[in-house]
Scaffold this motif. Structure first.
Motif, short mmCIF file in Angstrom:
data_model
loop_
_atom_site.label_atom_id
_atom_site.label_comp_id
_atom_site.label_asym_id
_atom_site.label_seq_id
_atom_site.Cartn_x
_atom_site.Cartn_y
_atom_site.Cartn_z
N GLU A 36 0.83 -1.21 0.00
CA GLU A 36 0.00 0.00 0.00
C GLU A 36 0.86 1.25 0.00
N ARG A 37 1.91 1.23 0.82
CA ARG A 37 2.80 2.38 0.90
C ARG A 37 3.51 2.61 -0.43
N THR A 38 3.98 1.53 -1.05
CA THR A 38 4.68 1.65 -2.32
C THR A 38 3.75 2.17 -3.41
N HIS A 39 2.53 1.68 -3.46
CA HIS A 39 1.57 2.19 -4.45
C HIS A 39 1.29 3.66 -4.22
N SER A 40 1.22 4.07 -2.98
CA SER A 40 1.00 5.48 -2.67
C SER A 40 2.16 6.32 -3.21
N TRP A 41 3.37 5.86 -3.01
CA TRP A 41 4.54 6.60 -3.51
C TRP A 41 4.54 6.64 -5.03
N MET A 42 4.17 5.51 -5.65
CA MET A 42 4.18 5.46 -7.12
C MET A 42 3.09 6.35 -7.72
N ASN A 43 1.98 6.52 -7.02
CA ASN A 43 0.90 7.34 -7.53
C ASN A 43 1.25 8.82 -7.56
N ARG A 44 2.34 9.21 -6.92
CA ARG A 44 2.78 10.60 -6.98
C ARG A 44 3.37 10.94 -8.34
N PHE A 45 3.72 9.93 -9.11
CA PHE A 45 4.26 10.14 -10.45
C PHE A 45 3.10 10.06 -11.45
N HIS A 64 11.12 2.48 -13.79
CA HIS A 64 12.44 2.32 -13.19
C HIS A 64 12.94 3.64 -12.62
N PHE A 65 12.70 4.72 -13.35
CA PHE A 65 13.11 6.04 -12.86
C PHE A 65 12.38 6.38 -11.56
N ALA A 66 11.10 6.11 -11.49
CA ALA A 66 10.32 6.39 -10.29
C ALA A 66 10.84 5.57 -9.11
N CYS A 67 11.12 4.30 -9.34
CA CYS A 67 11.65 3.46 -8.27
C CYS A 67 13.01 3.97 -7.79
N ALA A 68 13.85 4.37 -8.73
CA ALA A 68 15.17 4.90 -8.36
C ALA A 68 15.01 6.19 -7.57
N TRP A 69 14.11 7.05 -8.00
CA TRP A 69 13.89 8.32 -7.30
C TRP A 69 13.40 8.08 -5.87
N ILE A 70 12.50 7.13 -5.71
CA ILE A 70 11.99 6.80 -4.38
C ILE A 70 13.13 6.27 -3.50
N CYS A 71 13.97 5.41 -4.06
CA CYS A 71 15.10 4.87 -3.29
C CYS A 71 16.07 5.97 -2.90
N PHE A 72 16.36 6.88 -3.80
CA PHE A 72 17.28 7.98 -3.49
C PHE A 72 16.70 8.86 -2.40
N ARG A 73 15.40 9.13 -2.46
CA ARG A 73 14.78 9.97 -1.45
C ARG A 73 14.77 9.28 -0.09
#
Length: 79
Positions: A36-45, A64-73
């Motif tokens: 649920e948390r991951t989907h919430s983060w992905m929905n910001r893109f 992949h860019f969104a996942c990398a951005w989330i990991c960096f943040r």
């Protein structure tokens, strides 16, 4: 019913049980599942939420860019 036949145990609580636990424990905060948390983060893109790309390769690259951005943040690389 079908899940129990396969040997899985359900870990969801009814809303009443959650309210009782919330009242019993001061400062209690409901936990969100990792998915649920991951989907919430992905929905910001927005490009992922509304699929604008027609090619699968472009959509996958943005994913992949969104996942990398989330990991960096989360790692606080950019501050």
């Amino acid at each position: 019913e079908q899940v129990a036949e396969l040997g899985y145990v359900l870990h969801l609580r009814s809303r009443g049980e959650e309210k009782e636990e919330k009242a019993a424990i001061p400062g209690y905060r409901a936990r969100r599942w990792v998915v649920e948390r991951t989907h919430s983060w992905m929905n910001r893109f927005r490009r992922l939420l509304i699929r604008w790309e027609k090619k699968v390769e472009n959509y996958e690259a943005m994913l992949h860019f969104a996942c990398a951005w989330i990991c960096f943040r989360c790692a606080e690389v950019f501050g």
